[in-house]
Design an enzyme around this catalytic site. Structure first.
Site, short mmCIF file in Angstrom:
data_model
loop_
_atom_site.label_atom_id
_atom_site.label_comp_id
_atom_site.label_asym_id
_atom_site.label_seq_id
_atom_site.Cartn_x
_atom_site.Cartn_y
_atom_site.Cartn_z
N HIS A 49 0.84 -1.19 0.00
CA HIS A 49 0.00 0.00 0.00
C HIS A 49 0.88 1.24 0.00
O HIS A 49 2.10 1.15 0.19
CB HIS A 49 -0.94 0.00 1.22
C1 T46 Z 1 2.90 0.63 7.00
C2 T46 Z 1 3.65 -0.63 7.28
C3 T46 Z 1 5.11 -0.41 7.47
C4 T46 Z 1 -4.58 -0.71 13.31
O1 T46 Z 1 -5.69 -0.98 13.80
N1 T46 Z 1 -3.86 0.37 13.77
C5 T46 Z 1 -2.64 0.69 13.26
O2 T46 Z 1 -2.03 1.67 13.72
C6 T46 Z 1 -2.12 -0.10 12.18
C7 T46 Z 1 -0.79 0.25 11.57
C8 T46 Z 1 -2.86 -1.17 11.73
N2 T46 Z 1 -4.07 -1.46 12.29
C9 T46 Z 1 -4.80 -2.64 11.84
C10 T46 Z 1 -5.26 -2.62 10.39
C11 T46 Z 1 -5.25 -4.08 10.00
O3 T46 Z 1 -6.46 -4.68 10.38
O4 T46 Z 1 -3.92 -3.78 11.93
C12 T46 Z 1 -4.13 -4.68 10.86
C13 T46 Z 1 -2.85 -4.92 10.09
O5 T46 Z 1 -2.48 -3.71 9.40
P1 T46 Z 1 -1.83 -3.70 7.95
O6 T46 Z 1 -2.34 -4.85 7.17
O7 T46 Z 1 -2.02 -2.33 7.37
O8 T46 Z 1 -0.28 -3.96 8.30
P2 T46 Z 1 0.96 -3.89 7.34
O9 T46 Z 1 2.06 -4.59 8.02
O10 T46 Z 1 0.62 -4.32 5.96
O11 T46 Z 1 1.32 -2.33 7.24
C14 T46 Z 1 1.72 -1.60 8.39
C15 T46 Z 1 1.02 -0.24 8.44
O12 T46 Z 1 -0.39 -0.44 8.35
C16 T46 Z 1 1.44 0.66 7.30
O13 T46 Z 1 1.01 1.98 7.56
O14 T46 Z 1 3.43 1.54 6.39
O15 T46 Z 1 3.14 -1.39 8.38
#
Ligand code: T46
Length: 137
Positions: A49
């Site tokens: 993303h």
């Molecule tokens: C990024 C990379 C480096 C939350 O509820 N609060 C939060 O602050 C974050 C970051 C995520 N979430 C929830 C949203 C999803 O349901 O946690 C779950 C996993 O998040 P996501 O799939 O977005 O995780 P990554 O590892 O793909 O990405 C994360 C960050 O979201 C993103 O901003 O830059 O780490």
């Protein structure tokens, strides 16, 4: 490309090491949120993303993983494997994280609260968002 590898000052003594992260000092923004990622499966690919309005610094406090950064023109792969370095990722960078070691812990500092509406999770939409940005200038 809107990224930078930061090197932090280590306070080391006979007991071990300590690194301090401070907003607008060695972290180049106001810190509103800290989250950490651990227990990631070694074959997982996270991220995929971009963020139009978010600045972050990622610290691999333990273990290692790879970041693929893409600004729509250039792609760059960065290996994070040291708590002494921070990867600053600015706005409009597509990121993919992979090759996690089983012990990998990523700590992320962000300049905004979590807002799912601010994520672009479709690569085509990411590319379009870049050309829309240019049209606004
Ligand atoms: C990024 C990379 C480096 C939350 O509820 N609060 C939060 O602050 C974050 C970051 C995520 N979430 C929830 C949203 C999803 O349901 O946690 C779950 C996993 O998040 P996501 O799939 O977005 O995780 P990554 O590892 O793909 O990405 C994360 C960050 O979201 C993103 O901003 O830059 O780490």
């Amino acid at each position: 490309m809107n990224y930078q590898l930061l090197t932090f000052k280590v306070m080391g003594d006979e007991l071990g090491n300590l690194i301090s992260l401070e907003e607008n000092r060695n972290i180049p923004f106001n810190i509103k949120r800290v989250y950490y990622i651990y227990g990631t499966k070694t074959d997982a690919i996270r991220g995929r993303h971009s963020h139009p309005k978010l600045n972050q610094v990622v610290v691999c406090v333990r273990g290692a993983c790879k970041f693929l950064l893409d600004d729509g023109k250039i792609k760059k792969v960065i290996k994070l494997n040291s708590p002494e370095q921070g990867l600053f990722i600015g706005e409009n960078i597509w990121r993919e994280m992979s090759e996690f070691t089983p012990d990998c812990v990523l700590m992320v500092l962000a300049n905004e609260f979590y807002n799912e509406d601010e994520y672009i999770r479709d690569y085509q939409q990411f590319k379009e968002s870049l050309s829309n940005d240019k049209k606004n200038y």
